[in-house]
Each structure stands twice: as C-alpha cells, then as structure tokens.
Design a protein around this motif. Sequence first.
Motif, mmCIF file in Angstrom:
data_model
loop_
_atom_site.group_PDB
_atom_site.id
_atom_site.type_symbol
_atom_site.label_atom_id
_atom_site.label_comp_id
_atom_site.label_asym_id
_atom_site.label_seq_id
_atom_site.Cartn_x
_atom_site.Cartn_y
_atom_site.Cartn_z
ATOM 1 N N TYR A 57 0.920 -0.949 0.534
ATOM 2 C CA TYR A 57 -0.343 -0.129 -0.104
ATOM 3 C C TYR A 57 1.123 1.804 -0.268
ATOM 4 O O TYR A 57 0.293 2.443 0.072
ATOM 5 N N PHE A 120 -10.596 -2.174 -2.031
ATOM 6 C CA PHE A 120 -10.727 -1.856 -1.081
ATOM 7 C C PHE A 120 -12.569 -2.343 -1.351
ATOM 8 O O PHE A 120 -13.298 -1.876 -0.300
ATOM 9 N N ILE A 194 -16.228 1.914 7.058
ATOM 10 C CA ILE A 194 -15.824 1.416 6.034
ATOM 11 C C ILE A 194 -16.904 -0.016 5.922
ATOM 12 O O ILE A 194 -16.691 -0.180 4.239
ATOM 13 N N LYS A 205 -11.499 2.820 2.667
ATOM 14 C CA LYS A 205 -10.228 1.938 3.484
ATOM 15 C C LYS A 205 -9.824 2.678 5.028
ATOM 16 O O LYS A 205 -10.447 3.728 4.874
ATOM 17 N N TYR A 206 -8.898 2.292 5.315
ATOM 18 C CA TYR A 206 -8.812 2.279 6.909
ATOM 19 C C TYR A 206 -7.718 3.384 7.044
ATOM 20 O O TYR A 206 -6.388 2.841 6.125
ATOM 21 N N TRP A 250 -8.993 9.561 -3.447
ATOM 22 C CA TRP A 250 -9.745 9.494 -2.958
ATOM 23 C C TRP A 250 -10.191 10.836 -0.954
ATOM 24 O O TRP A 250 -9.471 11.381 -1.830
ATOM 25 N N HIS A 274 -2.032 3.387 5.529
ATOM 26 C CA HIS A 274 -3.279 2.654 5.216
ATOM 27 C C HIS A 274 -3.442 1.601 5.004
ATOM 28 O O HIS A 274 -2.399 1.627 4.810
ATOM 29 N N ARG A 276 -6.685 -2.181 4.352
ATOM 30 C CA ARG A 276 -7.987 -2.433 4.220
ATOM 31 C C ARG A 276 -8.631 -2.263 5.477
ATOM 32 O O ARG A 276 -10.395 -1.779 5.668
ATOM 33 N N ASP A 277 -8.748 -2.773 6.489
ATOM 34 C CA ASP A 277 -8.496 -2.228 7.976
ATOM 35 C C ASP A 277 -7.503 -1.861 8.846
ATOM 36 O O ASP A 277 -6.578 -2.311 8.995
#
Length: 307
Positions: A57, A120, A194, A205-206, A250, A274, A276-277
């Motif tokens: 990422y 995502f 999310i 995304k987180y 974003w 950052h 997915r979680d």
Amino acid sequence: MLLEIIHDTTYQYDPNVEIAQHLTHLKPTNTETQSILQANLSIEPRPAWQEEHCDSYGNTCTYFSLETRHRSLVISARSQVETKKSQFINFESAKVPSWEQVREYFRYHSGTQWDPASEFLFPSRYVIPSPEFAEFARANFTSNRPILESAVDLMRRIYSEFHYVSKSTDLDTPAVVALKNREGVCQDFAHILIATMRSIGLPAKYISGYILTNPPPGQARLVGGDASHAWASVYIPSVDEQGKLGLGTWCDLDPTNNRWGFDSPGEDYVHLAHGRDYGDVSPIRGVIHGGADHILDVAVTVSPIGQ
C-alpha cells in the motif's frame, strides 16, 4: 503546520522472551498533504536484524528480530511532519458521480479498465460487510444522490448517533456489535463506516494516524497524553465530459470528530498508514517465544514544533 510526533511503546514480559520477530507501522510517509521532515525509530534491546521497506500500500514498514533473552521491549518513534490543508470541494459545483454510478463502475464488466481502488471493496479481517450495514446505509444513500454528499452525510450520522466510550470495545469486537450498541472508539467508527460502504458495493479504506489535540486554556500540553487515531477514506472516481467514470481520488472521513477532506481531514492530522482495516496497519505486531504474560504501555504526544 509543523508537527512533532512522539510515539513510545513499552512491553514488560513475565517470564522473559527468548526470541522475537516484529513488524511495525510507525513511520509516516509523504502524501499530497504532508511532507516528512524526519522519522526515526529506536528499539531497545538492539535488534540482531532490522530492515525497512514499503508494503503493497506504500506504507513504511520496519521488520526486526530480537535473538537474545529480554524482559522488556521499548520502541520509540520520533517524527517531524509538515502538513497543509486539503483542497476544498463545493458540493454544488463539484462534478461527482452518484453512488449508484460508482457501484456500477466497480461491478465486473468485460473490457473495462482495472481500478486499484477495487481492492478495498471486499471483506477483510475486521470489516465484514453484512445486511445490517447495508440497511444502515439506506438513510444516507438515497436514489441518485452524489457519492461524496452521501458519504459525508453518513460520517455526520455516525458522529451524532454514536457515543465515544473508552474501553467499551477491544480489538476483537466485531464492527457489527459496535453498530448495534452505538458506541465504541475511533477504530470502531472507522470500521463501521468502511463496512457500510463496502456492503453497498463502494470501496473504502482504513487510515491510522494522529491528530493534534489542544490542552484546556492555561494548561500545558501533556507529554504522552495523546493517542493514535483512526479514520476512513472513500473513493471518488473522476467523471469526464461524456459522463464516463475513471480513475479518481480518495476523500478522508473522520466520524469521531465530524471532519473530512480530500487526502486529509485537516492540517492538524498526520497520516501514518492505510490499508483494508486495522489488521493491515497495526502499529506493532509479531511473534514471540516466551513472555506468557505482558504489560503494555503506550504514550503518544503530538505537538507543534517549537512548543
């Protein structure tokens, strides 16, 4: 704005840890709204092996191995960051697709271009889309409503309807439980937002990071009194003159503080990592041999440089 972040983590083990391997996400990276002036990581005891690289990422990760017996582990991250305000978007004049258009854009169609944001869309360890989240979205994602307007409205709804209660949840509390109870902490609120987006086919995304907090008037800033923070980000595809959707940008949404903005909710925020979680960006995780019991202490201080 020039900010300094001090993030100290201390583990005390009983009995000793014989050997350990760890992965950290404690160094911020450059983004559209922040520039890293300095970022250092010190570890005690000194690792036998240490390596830094970027994950898939683009986050800065540090791997290290401890091969000697130790009763404590101290990890100190020091960063200096220059931040700036994100661009302002006016709902009235912005060319923003409806949320249904975005959902259709991310449905598989033969011959369409691949958008990296599609990663995502899917379930992850701490974010499991469900009918409960899809139902929760109904009030905000009404027919033909622009995705940005809907997402900001969802953020404001979480801010107004949910209660921030320290220690009301833990890392393993499912997001759907926090949704039902209408309480939690910043991590829960980010996961709820999310999960709601993904449950209706929209990528989100987180983000882990920090936010500058101001002490009460007349009081000094407390060293170690802050905490790390978490918020979410929703993807807004671009729209060309023919109305066709393409690669976009974003927009960050902080349901804990009712703040939002493109690339950052504000110049008082620092983007750390950052994914997915939370599971993709946890500050420290690893494998140890020994140390059956441990005590964890975390101290975070965010302050303007020069204060």
